[in-house]
Design an enzyme around this catalytic site. Structure first.
Site, PDB file in Angstrom:
ATOM      1  N   ASN A 190      47.826  34.671  44.178  1.00 50.01           N
ATOM      2  CA  ASN A 190      46.434  34.695  43.715  1.00 50.01           C
ATOM      3  C   ASN A 190      46.038  36.125  43.347  1.00 50.01           C
ATOM      4  O   ASN A 190      46.110  37.025  44.187  1.00 50.01           O
ATOM      5  CB  ASN A 190      45.521  34.172  44.834  1.00 50.01           C
ATOM      6  CG  ASN A 190      44.086  33.994  44.350  1.00 50.01           C
ATOM      7  OD1 ASN A 190      43.646  34.670  43.421  1.00 50.01           O
ATOM      8  ND2 ASN A 190      43.383  33.064  44.983  1.00 50.01           N
ATOM      9  N   LYS A 234      43.347  37.483  43.083  1.00 50.13           N
ATOM     10  CA  LYS A 234      42.249  38.030  43.876  1.00 50.13           C
ATOM     11  C   LYS A 234      42.662  38.246  45.331  1.00 50.13           C
ATOM     12  O   LYS A 234      41.895  38.759  46.131  1.00 50.13           O
ATOM     13  CB  LYS A 234      41.051  37.076  43.842  1.00 50.13           C
ATOM     14  CG  LYS A 234      40.305  37.138  42.537  1.00 50.13           C
ATOM     15  CD  LYS A 234      39.072  36.283  42.633  1.00 50.13           C
ATOM     16  CE  LYS A 234      38.171  36.522  41.435  1.00 50.13           C
ATOM     17  NZ  LYS A 234      36.955  35.688  41.549  1.00 50.13           N
ATOM     18  N   GLU A 235      43.850  37.759  45.679  1.00 49.26           N
ATOM     19  CA  GLU A 235      44.288  37.953  47.060  1.00 49.26           C
ATOM     20  C   GLU A 235      45.404  38.995  47.088  1.00 49.26           C
ATOM     21  O   GLU A 235      45.135  40.171  46.977  1.00 49.26           O
ATOM     22  CB  GLU A 235      44.676  36.605  47.671  1.00 49.26           C
ATOM     23  CG  GLU A 235      43.438  35.685  47.753  1.00 49.26           C
ATOM     24  CD  GLU A 235      43.697  34.362  48.438  1.00 49.26           C
ATOM     25  OE1 GLU A 235      44.569  34.294  49.337  1.00 49.26           O
ATOM     26  OE2 GLU A 235      43.039  33.363  48.073  1.00 49.26           O
ATOM     27  N   MET A 236      46.658  38.558  47.159  1.00 46.73           N
ATOM     28  CA  MET A 236      47.719  39.555  47.230  1.00 46.73           C
ATOM     29  C   MET A 236      48.219  39.946  45.842  1.00 46.73           C
ATOM     30  O   MET A 236      48.804  41.018  45.664  1.00 46.73           O
ATOM     31  CB  MET A 236      48.855  39.052  48.096  1.00 46.73           C
ATOM     32  CG  MET A 236      48.400  38.944  49.546  1.00 46.73           C
ATOM     33  SD  MET A 236      49.488  37.919  50.492  1.00 46.73           S
ATOM     34  CE  MET A 236      49.735  38.949  51.910  1.00 46.73           C
TER      35      MET A 236
END
Lengths: 344, 1192
Positions: free
Chosen positions: A146, A148-150
């Site tokens: 993702n 927006k994550e990792m």
């Protein structure tokens, strides 16, 4: 062996034939229980007719894999710029969540949904609020890739981990092979499955120690059942084994306003109109630690959460004193177990 | 070869066939089949279980969905197993099976969806079903309930509630309709109710709606789940799979049968082949062994090499390598030309190549060259190995080394030439005769001497040609010929009285040497060498005549001299006798004086005449040596007595020393021995003006037969003899220096006669001398001893006989002389070389219960001198009874005073004479033994010198205590400074005789303090002696201290001996031997209590005090050292390590000292953490040892 003599060649081939024949005659191997017994999940819960049961006191895991998974879980190299690890959002010391409305990924990116706890996630029937991953292993792809994550990719992760000789040795020892995506996932998922929180006061109560709950807490437990909370929040995890619509008897999203894509829930997965606003019922285990609540993280306190639930899911009214008792009960769901974050 | 390939290719399909059969027969796996069957069966079972759970959940019997979830998960895992992990089960199967399985899977997906629907709907339904009665209750019986008889009450209770309950268990269309109607009625009628009631009714209606609609949905979902085709598809999959498996199994069985058949055939054929091959291999092995053996035999004998068709070497055997000296590697690939000696012309090899090139065998002898350049001959056979075209492929060369044979002929020829040359240059006639006496060889000298040319002489009988008569002219038969007869026995014959006859008949005397030679003990002939000795015979005769006449002349002369001497002696006796008589008559002084002169002159003349007489006798060979039994000791003593008077007239000491092992009774000529001794002693007295003369006899050797080899010596302290005169003095009529003759007189015959007498007695005489210091004449005699008994007592020594006496002298000669003298007096002396050994010996004697009643000490000895020894002895009451005598060589002033102070009974000066010593002993022993009151200690002696006012600069408490105690014990006053600065201040304020300065101190170290003091002294001209005390037991420290302006140096631990010595040196100002670093040697003890006690003067009080201080202080310093290490303060670390080293030094704790010293050296250079750790460990060990120590 020098086989330029045809007689010798013939002899060799015939000996081979002979050997293979003998081999066929012999029973190859006796079947083990493992092959016939399908004891796939060693940690299967005992069958119970009651609405819930205590978390088993001990579960068995491969200690090596758990250790490796723990290392990976805390390894920031699983993110694009080496800033975020699984443990960044699933902070073990704070109930397996980061206590934020939305978690912060790489480069400060804000997610669109509240991070669920990693504790007891092995008991959940699917992963993510919308259940888009069937297993913990499948779930790992989500945060890792993702943006927006990792925000990384598996090849990048593999390259980074392969730099590390200790990882190479660990994987060689545990998986008899190279560092691979399935192996990484297996290790992390095994570690996550080991994150169970047994022996809460409630579990003690269930095991027969009636003194484990105070009068108010015990009353809260009664109310929890009589108000029908336990219709959905059932099973060992008090939730986590079914989907339900948010706003069953009231227009939750209408009231709240500002509906996002994440609010669509399981619809995003199935595109089935009936599944709009359907979410996996969250587990109430350790709920006292995992504020804020709901998929949108919109509620900061448990009493407010109870109030919302009674209103939108049960279509009931409830006196404040009863809310207090229910909340008191919910706090008894905090399990024991020391979970220490492990700085890499 | 080609047929082999074909056979291989033919075998290939066979292998393929076998492979195919194996593959086919193994296509069926019963175990796997069972597994799959079992999994499929379980799948069906789980399907049923799932349905069961769904129904239970619907009816509220199962209150959680975990069971459903787990069963679903179980099913999906099973499917995963079947689908992913065992794909082969379905790949082999037919299309239908795969299709059915795919249908099954999609049905499963559908069921999973339905189950999710079921769970969420059922939950809602269950919730409402639970709540509905509660809501009804609330409406009818709660606080704001409807009034009794209200139509709505009835409607709710009797219609809606009832219908709803029925509907939940038996859903029907009518029921649903009536519920909906009832709901509508209730909704319409609620308008007149209170707000609360309305609210409850709304809630009731809401849940009622839910119950109706969800009930329908849930039921439908359940029907879909239960009617799912999964069961059907599952059964079909199972059946299809089983069918398919059975088919496959049947097929595989057929292949298996064929494979087994082939395998059996193979087994049989394999066994058959193996036997055949084993047999063939045995045959080959036998042939190979045989071949190996033949090759080995060939290699042992011959030099073998193999070359390829162009002559390159491809094989050489070890013999080849051995003879050519090339290594195998050097030879391989090379041409045989590298061995070419250049001896053979090129045609030789061309011929060889042409022979073998045509495939023919070549033989020949070749000279080759070795690597070292020498040559060897080989008898060579080259065999070409031909290929099918009769072209040589390889050449095998087999050679034999014939170098020896080749060279033997040449060697023999050259040897023959060599011997010929020798015999020609011999200068003697030489011939060889065979067993029959026939000449086989003669040289040219023999030709010349005999007048026979060898062509004629060889082949003749020798004896009858040249040896027919004797020297006397008598005929000589061959049977009597010594040359011919003696050589038969194998003896070498030498003869000088034979004559040979020339061809012309004349003869000449010859010297003949003849030697027979034998082969296998059979006489083969003789070699005879001879010389013409006519001239030699004549010369010999003349010489003999001359010698005889000369001897006669000499004898006559000697006879005359001897006669003449005798004739002179007779009147001389008259003169002397008459003079004596005349002197007994009354005479006036003038007459008496004249007659006295006559007498002395006569005596002198008589002496000269006696000498001449003896000399003549010897010269004339008339001197006879007697062999009679005599007492050597008695003879010597009497001789000495006669000489003593003369000696004493010149104030010379005349000593006699007879070694103990000299036999008492001997056989020999005592008169002549006496004569020699009188002569030698007389000379000694003559040439010695002061000192002593010693006559001694020792036994050099004694053999079993009782012959004793004695060495006599006469030693004087006279003028001596220069070395170059040693020979001359024994010659007739000579003295060492003609000028001395004038001074000392004499004929110069004495030594000549003595030497000749000694020679006649079978001995040897020689002098040893140093000009100006004296000379010693030695002579040896071997005389038979009559009995082995040792020298008898000749001195009545009374009380001293058998008395033990301890002699202490560092000089070996002195020790020897003294013990010998005492032995002569029957005393029992024990001599030792040092004071320390003396103390040991005394201790031993006391322990053995035999303390020495008498001791004789040299004063000047290195280390502990005689006086110090006396002090030590006086300290020990066990020794107090000993009478002590001192010997001094230089008689230093004050020694006598010191002796008196020490209560020493007798004091003698060296050189000491026997009589003096005996007198001394007698005097000493004669005195009543008066032991001194109390002990005479060192410092009571020192007190007579001076008490010193000392300043001690020392930072370490242990060392402070030790030093102060020791110094105070010596009677000095001690002031203490704790560091260099304090020392300087105290020095400024007071006057000290000396400063004892520790080198390493805080504030200001010893060097700096010394420098400060010396700088101020430079201004005021004072000089205070400073003695460094340091734990630097290293080379160079002393120099460092002296450079820093100090006067002396002591190393820690402070050794009382060394301290005394240095203090003594400073206070007296004389040189005392440097204090030794005794501590540096021993290694590896935790603590040496013996040493420590010595260092602390064996004082328990002091020891306890120092231990206490150490136990208190050492942890502080260790802590400080650790702190310093942590702060990287090398100087501080160094200082603390140094202090610790000093502290433990007093306990002689070597290990701790070593570690501390290492730290001191390495601090600042390398990490001392480990060392410090070690130090701590050692300190702990030391502390334990000290605590555990029992003073005894």
């Amino acid at each position: 062996m020098n086989i330029n003599n045809p007689r010798k060649l013939l002899l060799v081939t015939l000996s081979l034939a002979m050997l293979s024949g003998t081999f066929l005659w012999w029973p190859s191997e006796t079947l083990t229980d493992k092959q016939l017994g399908y004891s796939i999940n060693n940690n299967a819960l005992p069958f119970s007719l009651a609405f819930t049961q205590p978390i088993p006191l001990s579960l068995k895991f491969d200690a090596g894999k758990v250790a490796l998974g723990r290392k990976l879980f805390h390894d920031k190299r699983l993110s694009a710029n080496n800033t975020i690890s699984c443990a960044s959002c699933h902070v073990l010391s704070t109930g397996g969540t980061d206590n934020r409305t939305h978690s912060i990924g790489i480069n400060g990116a804000e997610g669109n949904i509240n991070s669920p706890t990693v504790f007891n996630s092995g008991f959940n029937f699917v992963q993510f609020w919308d259940g888009r991953a069937a297993t913990l292993e499948d779930q790992i792809d989500g945060p890792v890739t993702n943006p927006k994550e990792m925000g990384t990719t598996w090849p990048q992760v593999l390259a980074a981990l392969n730099q590390d000789a200790t990882y190479r040795a660990d994987f060689a020892n545990l998986y008899a092979g190279k560092i691979s995506v399935p192996n990484i996932k297996d290790a992390i998922a095994t570690f996550e499955r080991s994150l169970v929180t047994p022996n809460s006061l409630f579990d003690q109560y269930l095991r027969g120690n009636k003194a484990a709950l105070s009068k108010n807490e015990a009353h809260g437990y009664q109310l929890f059942q009589s108000y029908g909370c336990s219709a959905c929040h059932q099973g060992v995890n008090l939730g986590g084994n079914m989907y339900e619509r948010m706003g069953l008897v009231g227009d939750y999203f209408g009231d709240r306003g500002n509906v996002t894509e994440a609010d669509q829930g399981r619809f995003n997965v199935t595109k089935n109109e009936n599944h709009r606003h359907h979410f996996r019922v969250p587990s109430l285990r350790n709920v006292g630690l995992t504020a804020p609540y709901f998929h949108d993280g919109s509620v900061a306190t448990l009493s407010e959460a109870v109030r919302v639930m009674v209103k939108y899911q049960l279509g009931r009214t409830i006196p404040e004193s009863e809310i207090d008792d229910i909340v008191a009960f919910l706090f008894t769901l905090t399990g024991k177990g020391e979970f220490v974050d492990y700085a890499l | 070869m080609k047929s082999n390939y074909w056979k291989s290719i033919a075998a290939l399909p066979l292998v393929c066939l076998l492979g195919f059969l194996y593959f086919k027969s193994s296509a069926v796996n019963v175990d796997k089949h069972e597994l799959v069957t079992s999994q499929l069966r379980q799948l069906r079972q789980l399907d049923a279980t799932l349905n069961q759970y769904v129904l239970q959940a619907r009816d509220g019997l199962l209150n959680n969905y975990d069971a459903l979830v787990i069963t679903q998960r179980h099913i999906s895992e099973l499917l995963y197993e079947l689908r992913v992990q065992r794909p082969d089960f379905f790949v082999v199967g037919n299309e239908l099976l795969q299709q059915k399985f795919a249908e099954y899977l999609s049905a499963r997906v559908e069921i999973d969806k339905q189950l999710n629907e079921f769970k969420s709907h059922n939950a809602v339904l269950r919730n409402s079903v639970r709540y509905f009665p509660v809501a009804v209750d609330q409406l009818l019986e709660g606080r704001d309930h409807l009034r009794d008889g209200d139509p709505l009450e009835r409607e709710v209770r009797d219609v809606l509630f009832k219908e709803m309950m029925v509907y939940q268990f038996l859903p029907s269309e009518q029921g649903r309709e009536s519920i909906l109607i009832s709901m509508r009625k209730i909704s319409q009628g609620k308008g007149r109710l209170t707000a609360t009631q309305q609210h409850v009714i709304e809630s009731l209606i809401l849940h009622a709606k839910i119950m109706v609609s969800y009930k329908e949905e849930v039921d439908q979902t359940i029907i879909q789940i239960l009617d799912s085709p999964t069961k059907r598809w599952g059964d079909e999959v199972f059946n299809l799979y089983s069918e398919q498996f059975e088919e496959a199994e049947h097929e595989a069985g057929t292949y298996q049968f064929w494979l087994m058949l082939f395998a059996l055939c193979g087994l049989f054929y394999g066994g058959f082949s193996f036997v055949r091959m084993a047999r063939a291999r045995d045959e080959i092995n036998n042939s190979l062994t045989e071949l190996e053996f033949q090759k080995f035999a060939l290699d042992q004998h011959s030099i073998v090499s193999i070359a390829d068709c162009i002559g390159r070497i491809t094989y050489v055997n070890s013999k080849f390598i051995e003879i050519s000296k090339y290594s195998s590697a050097e030879l391989m690939g090379q041409d045989h030309r590298m061995l070419n000696s250049g001896f053979h012309p090129p045609e030789f090899f061309k011929g060889m190549w042409s022979t073998i090139g045509h495939g023919q065998v070549w033989h020949g002898e070749v000279r080759n060259r070795k690597k070292d350049g020498s040559f060897y001959w080989v008898d060579s056979t080259i065999v070409p190995l031909l290929d099918e075209h009769n072209k040589p492929q390889r050449y095998v060369s087999i050679r034999t080394d014939i170098t020896e044979q080749k060279s033997l002929g040449a060697v023999m020829q050259s040897q023959r030439d060599f011997y010929e040359r020798i015999s020609e240059t011999l200068g003697e006639g030489l011939y060889v005769q065979d067993a029959n006496g026939i000449c086989t060889y003669m040289n040219s000298e023999a030709e010349r001497l005999l007048g026979w040319p060898r062509t004629e002489f060889i082949g003749r009988p020798v004896h009858n040609t040249i040896h027919t008569r004797t020297a006397a002219g008598e005929p000589l038969a061959v049977e009597d010929c010594p040359i011919s007869q003696m050589t038969l026995t194998g003896e070498r014959v030498r003869s000088e009285d034979q004559v040979f006859v020339r061809r012309d008949g004349s003869d000449f005397p010859v010297a003949v040497v003849s030697q027979g030679f034998f082969k296998d003990d059979i006489y083969q002939g003789a070699v005879v060498a001879f010389q013409n000795i006519t001239v030699r015979k004549e010369v010999e005769a003349a010489l003999r005549k001359a010698k005889e006449s000369a001897e006669e002349v000499s004898r006559l002369k000697s006879d005359f001299l001897s006669n003449m001497s005798h004739e002179i002696r007779t009147p001389m006796n008259g003169i002397i006798g008459m003079t004596d008589l005349a002197l007994d008559t009354p005479l006036n002084s003038e007459q008496r004086e004249y007659l006295g002169l006559v007498k002395s002159s006569s005596n002198a003349l008589l002496g000269i005449i006696n000498d001449i007489l003896d000399f003549s006798k010897i010269e004339a060979g008339r001197m006879d040596i007697e062999v009679i039994e005599f007492s050597l000791e008695q003879m010597l003593r009497e001789t000495m007595k006669t000489l003593a008077f003369r000696a004493h007239q010149k104030n010379l000491e005349l000593m006699l020393h007879i070694a103990q092992d000299v036999p008492e009774r001997l056989q020999g000529d005592p008169g002549r021995i006496r004569q020699v001794l009188v002569n030698l002693v007389g000379n000694a007295i003559k040439f010695t003006d002061k000192g002593e003369i010693e006559v001694s006899v020792i036994t050099l050797a004694a053999d079993m037969a009782g012959i004793a080899e004695l060495q006599f010596s006469v030693r004087d302290t006279g003028i001596g003899i220069p070395r170059e005169k040693f020979k001359v003095i024994f010659e007739s009529f000579s003295q060492a220096d003609t000028s001395t003759t004038r001074k000392y007189g004499g004929t110069g015959l004495g030594l000549t006669i003595s030497a000749q007498l000694i020679e006649l007695m079978g001995g040897r005489i020689w002098p040893e001398s140093r000009q100006g210091e004296g000379s010693t004449f030695f002579f040896t005699l071997s005389l038979p001893a009559i009995s082995g008994s040792p020298l008898a007592t000749y001195q009545s020594t009374g009380q001293i006989t058998g008395m033990p006496v301890l002699v202490v002298d560092d000089n070996a000669t002195n020790r020897f002389l003294l013990t010998e003298m005492m032995h002569n007096w029957k005393m029992e002396p024990v001599a030792v070389a040092s004071a320390a050994l003396a103390l040991d010996e005394m201790a031993r004697a006391v322990k053995a219960g035999k303390p020495y009643p008498l001791a004789l000490f040299d004063v000047r000895m290195p280390g502990m001198d005689g006086f110090e020894l006396v002090e030590s002895i006086r300290k020990n009451t066990n020794y107090a009874t000993a009478t002590i005598m001192m010997l001094t060589s230089d008689g230093q002033r004050g020694d006598a005073t010191r002796c008196r102070a020490l209560g020493i009974e007798s004091y003698l000066m060296k050189p000491i004479s026997q009589s003096e010593l005996l007198d001394g002993i007698m005097t000493a022993l004669g005195q009543p033994n008066t032991p001194q009151a109390g002990l005479i200690t060192r410092h009571s002696l020192r007190e007579s010198h001076r008490k010193l006012n000392l300043l001690l600069a020392e930072d370490n408490a242990v060392n402070q205590t030790l030093a102060i105690r020791l110094l105070e014990k010596l009677g000095h006053r001690v002031s203490l400074a704790k560091n260099g600065l304090e020392a300087v201040q105290m020095w400024q304020a007071n006057k000290f005789d000396a400063i004892l300065m520790d080198v390493d101190m805080p504030e200001m170290n010893g060097y700096e303090a010394t420098a400060a003091i010396r700088a101020q002294e430079f201004d005021n001209g004072r000089h205070t002696p400073i003695l460094a005390i340091t734990a630097h037991a290293m080379q160079g420290s002393r120099e460092e201290c002296l450079q820093a302006g100090m006067d002396g140096y002591l190393s820690k631990p402070i050794d009382p001996q060394a301290l005394w010595a240095e203090l003594d040196r400073i206070s007296i100002g004389t040189n005392v031997a440097e204090a030794s670093n005794k501590s540096a040697e021993s290694v590896g003890v935790v603590v040496d209590f013996k040493k420590a006690r010595v260092l602390m003067d064996d004082s328990r009080e002091l020891f306890d005090e120092i231990v206490k201080l150490f136990l208190e202080d050492s942890p502080k310093y260790l802590k400080a050292a650790k702190l310093a290490l942590n702060h990287d303060n090398a100087d501080e670390l160094k200082r603390n390590a140094h202090t610790i080293k000093g502290m433990v030094g007093v306990f002689a704790a070597e290990r701790t000292m070593q570690v501390a010293e290492q730290i001191e050296v390495l601090a600042g250079q390398s990490d001392c953490g480990d060392l410090l750790h070690k130090l701590e460990f050692e300190l702990m060990a030391l502390q334990d040892a000290l605590k555990a120590y029992q003073w005894s």
